[in-house]
Design a protein around this motif. Structure first.
Motif, short mmCIF file in Angstrom:
data_model
loop_
_atom_site.label_atom_id
_atom_site.label_comp_id
_atom_site.label_asym_id
_atom_site.label_seq_id
_atom_site.Cartn_x
_atom_site.Cartn_y
_atom_site.Cartn_z
N PHE A 19 0.84 -1.20 0.00
CA PHE A 19 0.00 0.00 0.00
C PHE A 19 0.88 1.25 0.00
CE2 PHE A 19 -3.01 3.17 1.11
CZ PHE A 19 -4.25 2.67 0.75
N ALA A 51 0.98 4.15 -2.87
CA ALA A 51 0.70 5.54 -2.49
C ALA A 51 1.70 6.52 -3.11
CB ALA A 51 0.71 5.69 -0.97
N TYR A 106 -11.16 10.44 4.64
CA TYR A 106 -10.30 10.83 3.54
C TYR A 106 -11.18 11.40 2.43
CZ TYR A 106 -6.95 7.74 5.89
OH TYR A 106 -6.13 7.14 6.81
N THR A 136 -8.95 3.61 0.93
CA THR A 136 -8.14 4.24 1.97
C THR A 136 -7.33 3.18 2.72
OG1 THR A 136 -9.71 4.05 3.82
CG2 THR A 136 -10.06 5.87 2.25
N PRO A 137 -6.26 3.59 3.41
CA PRO A 137 -5.45 2.61 4.16
C PRO A 137 -6.07 2.21 5.49
CG PRO A 137 -4.55 4.80 4.43
CD PRO A 137 -5.67 4.93 3.44
#
Length: 223
Positions: A75, A79, A165, A181-182
């Motif tokens: 991830f 990003a 987010y 989203t993470p």
């Protein structure tokens, strides 16, 4: 304790060459008087110090902990497509420098984090803290992506937690679905005494658990 903090604002602070120090109440207004009063004096001073437009405060430190799950590492690499806002290396014992620059145009701050690697060039992360958005504080990482933050005091530690987010298109803020989203991001600032403080970053996904953990110990650079 709040009044004690106010009276301490005239105490001497580290000198900054060509830097004008101003009283900053932007973080304080996001907390109750009771919570603000529970912060250690050194933390209170760091988050009450505002420099003139274009001036910077520099913190130097060492990364002492970093870990990724397999999903977290991938991830962080993906990003990079939006500027690389997450740590990507596993090295510990390496220097890290954080520069906070006042941005008069936005009324916020530009943050630059430089993390060395044992081989190759350091990783450089840029972001901007803006006193805006649904919670009054947001982190903008570029490419229209921003993260709303909630600030709190937990056991004398200043804590920043993600509160959603979004994708910013002009003045429009579109909430991103959780699948993009993470997960929950938490940053903490803990005073260690004698001018040192610990910064931690944790990213926890609701399904995949802890994705990323990073910890570093800093001191303010004095010129």
């Amino acid at each position: 304790m709040t009044s004690a903090r106010s009276s301490g604002s005239n105490a001497s602070a580290p000198a900054h060459t060509h830097t004008k120090l101003l009283d900053d109440r932007r973080f304080r207004t996001l907390l109750s008087d009771e919570d603000w009063g529970r912060l250690p004096l050194a933390t209170w001073r760091r988050f009450s110090k505002r420099v003139a437009d274009g001036d910077s405060v520099v913190y130097v430190g060492v990364v002492d902990e970093v870990s990724f799950s397999d999903i977290g590492w991938w991830f962080a690499q993906v990003a990079r497509l939006i500027g690389g806002p997450l740590p990507t290396g596993r090295d510990t014992g390496v220097p890290m420098i954080v520069t906070v620059t006042e941005d008069g145009a936005s009324g916020g701050q530009t943050w630059m984090r430089i993390c060395a690697r044992k081989t190759g060039f350091p990783q450089v992360i840029h972001s901007a803290k803006r006193f805006a958005g649904p919670t009054g504080l947001e982190e903008y990482v570029g490419f229209g992506v921003s993260m709303a933050l909630r600030i709190a005091v937990e056991d004398q530690t200043l804590t920043f937690r993600s509160a959603g987010y979004g994708l910013q298109l002009g003045r429009l803020w579109i909430t991103l679905p959780q699948s993009l989203t993470p997960g929950d991001l938490t940053v903490t600032h803990s005073d260690l005494g004698e001018g040192a403080f610990r910064f931690t970053l944790d990213v926890v996904h609701p399904r995949h658990g802890v994705l990323i953990h990073q910890s570093a110990v800093f001191r303010e650079a004095v010129s």
